[in-house]
Design a protein around this motif. Structure first.
Motif, mmCIF file in Angstrom:
data_model
loop_
_atom_site.group_PDB
_atom_site.id
_atom_site.type_symbol
_atom_site.label_atom_id
_atom_site.label_comp_id
_atom_site.label_asym_id
_atom_site.label_seq_id
_atom_site.Cartn_x
_atom_site.Cartn_y
_atom_site.Cartn_z
ATOM 1 N N THR A 71 -20.526 5.712 -20.678
ATOM 2 C CA THR A 71 -19.867 4.423 -20.491
ATOM 3 C C THR A 71 -20.128 3.958 -19.069
ATOM 4 O O THR A 71 -20.510 4.738 -18.197
ATOM 5 C CB THR A 71 -18.349 4.531 -20.758
ATOM 6 O OG1 THR A 71 -17.798 5.587 -19.974
ATOM 7 C CG2 THR A 71 -18.075 4.777 -22.228
ATOM 8 N N ASP A 79 -18.680 -1.733 -24.271
ATOM 9 C CA ASP A 79 -19.329 -2.327 -25.445
ATOM 10 C C ASP A 79 -18.856 -3.749 -25.757
ATOM 11 O O ASP A 79 -19.283 -4.361 -26.722
ATOM 12 C CB ASP A 79 -19.157 -1.435 -26.680
ATOM 13 C CG ASP A 79 -17.704 -1.199 -27.051
ATOM 14 O OD1 ASP A 79 -16.798 -1.837 -26.465
ATOM 15 O OD2 ASP A 79 -17.469 -0.368 -27.926
ATOM 16 N N ARG A 132 -19.031 2.941 -26.453
ATOM 17 C CA ARG A 132 -20.395 2.454 -26.203
ATOM 18 C C ARG A 132 -20.915 1.625 -27.365
ATOM 19 O O ARG A 132 -22.021 1.098 -27.314
ATOM 20 C CB ARG A 132 -21.339 3.635 -25.956
ATOM 21 C CG ARG A 132 -20.966 4.450 -24.726
ATOM 22 C CD ARG A 132 -21.551 5.806 -24.786
ATOM 23 N NE ARG A 132 -21.049 6.438 -26.012
ATOM 24 C CZ ARG A 132 -21.524 7.552 -26.536
ATOM 25 N NH1 ARG A 132 -22.512 8.173 -25.960
ATOM 26 N NH2 ARG A 132 -21.025 8.061 -27.628
ATOM 27 N N ASP A 133 -20.123 1.513 -28.453
ATOM 28 C CA ASP A 133 -20.565 0.833 -29.668
ATOM 29 C C ASP A 133 -19.432 -0.049 -30.182
ATOM 30 O O ASP A 133 -18.369 0.456 -30.559
ATOM 31 C CB ASP A 133 -20.951 1.876 -30.718
ATOM 32 C CG ASP A 133 -21.567 1.285 -31.969
ATOM 33 O OD1 ASP A 133 -21.552 0.047 -32.126
ATOM 34 O OD2 ASP A 133 -22.050 2.070 -32.803
#
Length: 158
Positions: A71, A79, A132-133
């Motif tokens: 991150t 994200d 992160r998604d």
């Protein structure tokens, strides 16, 4: 001179209020020089972006580079799915309703907690979203919306 060998000379350390005898002034696991010159994080704050995950966990290999599997220690929401990377206090009251009628609503209290890496360990554990998604499970629904859907279905924080 650089007494603590963190790649920051003593004059800059004094100017930035760093400890010239400690190579990691904020004890976040990243050398002051890497924070200043590479990551651009604040070497006087363990958590530069305020997402509750310390910088040394976000840059877990501590190389001063934001790698794809990490991150971003400069972004509260890596994200950009409207959920903070860690476990953050949301300072607003939210009213969630299943439809536009105004009935069957749930009020989340002022100052409730939510986030993606709830235990702040830098690992996506069972029951957590991937910071992160934006769509952790790949079903086409953003994590933020899934969180609120869960609250509406169960009537409690998810």
């Amino acid at each position: 001179t650089d007494r603590d060998e963190d790649n920051v000379n003593i004059r800059i350390e004094r100017d930035k209020k760093l400890n010239p005898n400690n190579p990691d002034s904020d004890d976040d696991g990243i050398l002051d020089g890497l924070e200043l010159w590479s990551l651009k994080t604040d070497p006087t704050r363990r958590d530069t972006d305020g997402d509750a995950i310390i910088d040394g966990v976000e840059d877990f290999n501590r190389n001063g580079i934001k790698d794809d599997n990490e991150t971003d220690p400069l972004l509260f929401d890596t994200d950009r799915d409207n959920m903070c990377d860690g476990d953050c206090r949301i300072s607003e009251e939210v009213k969630l309703c299943k439809d536009n009628s105004g009935f069957d609503c749930i009020k989340l209290p002022y100052g409730y907690w939510r986030g993606e890496d709830r235990n702040l360990n830098g690992i996506v554990d069972k029951g957590e979203y991937d910071p992160r998604d934006a769509d952790s499970d790949g079903d086409g629904v953003l994590d933020d919306q899934e969180y609120f859907n869960c609250v509406l279905e169960q009537g409690k924080a998810c």
